[in-house]
Enzyme design. Structure first.
Site, short mmCIF file in Angstrom:
data_model
loop_
_atom_site.label_atom_id
_atom_site.label_comp_id
_atom_site.label_asym_id
_atom_site.label_seq_id
_atom_site.Cartn_x
_atom_site.Cartn_y
_atom_site.Cartn_z
N HIS A 14 74.26 75.14 -9.63
CA HIS A 14 74.20 75.72 -8.28
C HIS A 14 74.93 77.05 -8.24
O HIS A 14 76.09 77.15 -8.65
CB HIS A 14 74.83 74.77 -7.27
CG HIS A 14 74.01 73.55 -6.98
ND1 HIS A 14 73.07 73.51 -5.98
CD2 HIS A 14 73.99 72.33 -7.59
CE1 HIS A 14 72.50 72.31 -5.97
NE2 HIS A 14 73.04 71.58 -6.94
N ASP A 16 76.06 78.76 -5.56
CA ASP A 16 77.23 78.73 -4.69
C ASP A 16 78.33 77.81 -5.21
O ASP A 16 79.47 77.91 -4.78
CB ASP A 16 76.84 78.34 -3.25
CG ASP A 16 75.89 77.17 -3.19
OD1 ASP A 16 75.20 76.88 -4.19
OD2 ASP A 16 75.79 76.53 -2.13
N GLU A 190 72.72 60.25 -6.01
CA GLU A 190 74.15 60.54 -6.11
C GLU A 190 74.90 60.02 -4.89
O GLU A 190 76.13 60.02 -4.86
CB GLU A 190 74.38 62.05 -6.27
CG GLU A 190 75.77 62.35 -6.85
CD GLU A 190 76.02 63.83 -7.06
OE1 GLU A 190 76.70 64.15 -8.04
OE2 GLU A 190 75.56 64.65 -6.26
#
Length: 308
Positions: A14, A16, A190
């Site tokens: 990712h 960010d 998750e």
């Protein structure tokens, strides 16, 4: 074993979640942001849930609201990945979360693709829709992302708090992305019940980001194996999100032995406070994988890469 010397492919990273802390602080200063310092960028191991873990992306998102910040962070992520021995990288991020300063989705995508193109490795992008956004917003995102197919944007994803927001309602967005020529993946397994993985499988995906909670159900594992869906597993992030109680209890070794195609990634090198080499080391020392197992996961990553 020095895994930094291994050429590696990473499929689940990712933007960010991978901003350099020094860069984030510099961007906050330059933009005059009124945010508490130091910025909260690294999630502790004591996170109680995926939702708590995701909160550590907030400060990075706050500074990634300009084209310059997005381009710089994408370029630096490529540089940091190259230093870790990564030669192929798929970077995912949610374009709709970067419009606070007035950027259009198109300009957000162009900035990230521009930064990736400046890196010393092959790096491509995956656009993430967010589970908490409306179906209409995500359909429009899929269409906008699809206009960049063939120009460095290769996939479409769905991310966010899966315990609160189901994936099924976003089926139209996946259909739009597929029609636009994008490869499909989805975060699932998750948080929430194992059935979240079944819900994702029903969307017709090539890969699932994580999938580890689904490993609690043998029939789900068998379906993943039979359909050839690849799981992009991120051990440290899975542990910090409490998808597994400990790395020693992570299902990755069992999944590989059962014939499920799995890859290893960081998820978010800054938020998870890890590198891909470190993840390989943990797989070897804490989870019981062999070097041959890890070489196999890298081979799978190259076979399952969306840049094809």
């Amino acid at each position: 074993m020095n895994f930094r010397e291994w050429p590696k492919a990473e499929l689940h990273c990712h933007l960010d979640g991978g901003v350099r802390p020094t860069t984030a602080e510099e961007l906050a200063d330059a933009q005059g942001l009124d945010v508490p310092r130091p910025l909260r960028l690294i999630a502790p191991g004591s996170c109680s849930s995926q939702a708590e873990y995701l909160a550590y992306f907030d400060d990075a998102l706050a500074v990634l609201q300009t084209e310059e910040a997005l381009e710089r962070s994408a370029r630096e992520l490529c540089l940091d990945s190259a230093a870790d021995g990564i030669d192929y990288l798929e970077v995912r991020w949610a374009p709709l979360l970067h419009r606070r300063a007035g950027l259009t989705v198109g300009r957000v995508i162009e900035a990230v693709l521009g930064g990736l193109a400046q890196g010393p490795i092959t790096a491509v992008a995956i656009a993430c829709a967010m589970r908490h956004h409306s179906v209409e917003e995500n359909v429009e995102l899929a269409r906008s992302a699809g206009s960049f197919a063939g120009r460095g944007l290769v996939g479409f994803d769905l991310a966010g708090d899966e315990a609160k927001f189901p994936a099924e309602r976003h089926r139209p967005a996946f259909q739009a992305a597929r029609a636009a020529g994008l490869h499909l993946t989805c975060h699932a397994g998750e948080a929430g019940p194992p059935e979240s993985v079944l819900e994702a499988l029903d969307l017709g995906l090539e890969r699932i980001a994580h999938g580890v909670i689904g490993a609690r159900r043998p029939e789900i594992v068998e379906r993943i194996r039979a359909e050839g869906v690849v799981l992009d597993v991120c051990p440290t992030a899975n542990w910090k999100c409490k998808a597994v109680a400990s790395l020693a209890e992570h299902p990755l070794p069992r999944l590989l032995r059962s014939g499920v195609r799995c890859t290893v990634s960081t998820d978010s090198r800054t938020v998870a406070d890890t590198t891909l080499s470190r993840e390989f080391e943990l797989c070897l020392s804490e989870m019981g994988l062999s070097e041959a197992d890890l070489a196999r996961t890298d081979q799978i990553a190259r076979e399952a890469a969306f840049n094809r």
